[in-house]
Design an enzyme around this catalytic site. Structure first.
Site, short mmCIF file in Angstrom:
data_model
loop_
_atom_site.label_atom_id
_atom_site.label_comp_id
_atom_site.label_asym_id
_atom_site.label_seq_id
_atom_site.Cartn_x
_atom_site.Cartn_y
_atom_site.Cartn_z
N ASP A 15 0.79 -1.24 0.00
CA ASP A 15 0.00 0.00 0.00
C ASP A 15 0.83 1.29 0.00
OD1 ASP A 15 -1.98 -1.89 0.16
OD2 ASP A 15 -2.87 -1.18 2.01
N HIS A 55 -10.60 0.66 -3.13
CA HIS A 55 -11.99 0.69 -2.67
C HIS A 55 -12.93 1.33 -3.69
CE1 HIS A 55 -10.56 -0.52 1.22
NE2 HIS A 55 -9.94 0.61 1.48
N LYS A 113 -6.97 -5.05 -3.24
CA LYS A 113 -7.78 -5.57 -2.13
C LYS A 113 -8.71 -4.49 -1.62
CE LYS A 113 -4.11 -4.33 1.06
NZ LYS A 113 -4.84 -3.29 1.81
N CYS A 158 -2.19 -2.68 7.55
CA CYS A 158 -2.05 -3.61 6.44
C CYS A 158 -0.74 -4.40 6.47
CB CYS A 158 -2.24 -2.87 5.12
SG CYS A 158 -3.97 -2.36 4.94
C1 VGL Z 1 -4.85 0.70 5.50
C2 VGL Z 1 -6.50 1.59 6.82
C3 VGL Z 1 -7.41 1.45 5.81
C4 VGL Z 1 -3.41 0.31 5.36
C5 VGL Z 1 -5.76 0.53 4.47
O1 VGL Z 1 -2.91 0.23 4.22
O2 VGL Z 1 -2.76 0.08 6.39
N1 VGL Z 1 -5.23 1.22 6.68
N2 VGL Z 1 -7.04 0.92 4.64
ZN ZN Z 2 -8.44 0.95 3.03
#
Ligand code: VGL
Ligand code: ZN
Length: 205
Positions: A15, A55, A113, A158
């Site tokens: 991410d 998302h 995801k 994550c």
């Molecule tokens: C994440 C919160 C919501 C992350 C992703 O990548 O850690 N945290 N969505």
């Molecule tokens: Zn998220």
């Protein structure tokens, strides 16, 4: 940082997207700092996979779709407790793109995801119901991967859940902390470190 790698090691970049970096919708403190470390690491790995939080607009993890709720509050979802977030990483948006300085040429596959409206997905392996798979385990196994090195954002969400699932899926799992940053709400970074250690994940710093 120099790590000794073999051809059964995989770097899992989690991410590293604009919304988790400076000025992003869910900016992780000092999040941009991971980019240079990850670029230095990724050339040392024969296998490199990335994840992208992805998302749909109006995703159920967004506080904005729950009347009277604010980001960082917790609610109960059918699959368990869920933290609510600001709208972030919306499919096709600038915020969902990888950080512009991240070296994406070395990334061989990207796992997206969190694309199912009713369910969030922190882990690169399973969504938050801990049942719905992303297919990553099978992909890594078919490629003969034995060890997974996790880096990216956010350490306490994550990265943590990806690392724990990687370990539970039977991969030797190492989190390179210097190439991670956390959101850190209510001691969540320390809790994440302890939970990862308890699951058998190695922390490298
Ligand atoms: C994440 C919160 C919501 C992350 C992703 O990548 O850690 N945290 N969505
Ligand atoms: Zn998220």
């Amino acid at each position: 940082m120099n790590v000794e790698t073999t051809d059964t090691d995989c770097l899992l970049i989690i991410d590293v997207q604009n919304d988790f970096c400076q000025a992003g919708a869910l900016a992780v403190p000092d999040g941009d700092a991971v980019v240079a470390s990850i670029n230095a690491l990724s050339t040392q790995f024969a296998n490199v996979v990335a994840t992208q939080d992805w998302h749909p607009a109006g995703h159920s993890s967004f506080a904005s779709v729950h009347k009277g709720r604010s980001p960082l509050e917790q609610i109960d979802m059918p699959y368990g407790p869920q933290t609510l977030w600001p709208d972030h990483c919306i499919q096709g948006s600038h915020g969902a793109e990888f950080h512009p300085q991240l070296d994406t040429n070395v990334i061989q596959n990207t796992i997206r995801k969190g694309f199912r409206q009713p369910i969030d997905s922190y882990s690169a392996f399973f969504e938050n119901d801990h049942t719905t798979t992303t297919g990553l385990s099978g992909y890594l196994r078919e490629r003969g991967i034995k060890r997974v090195f996790c880096v990216g954002l956010a350490l306490d969400f994550c990265v943590r859940f990806s690392a724990e699932d990687a370990r539970r899926e039977g991969f030797e799992t190492i989190v390179i902390e210097a190439a991670c940053r956390g959101i850190d709400m209510d001691g969540s970074v320390e809790a994440a470190r302890q939970a990862m250690i308890d699951t058998g994940v190695s922390l490298l710093n």
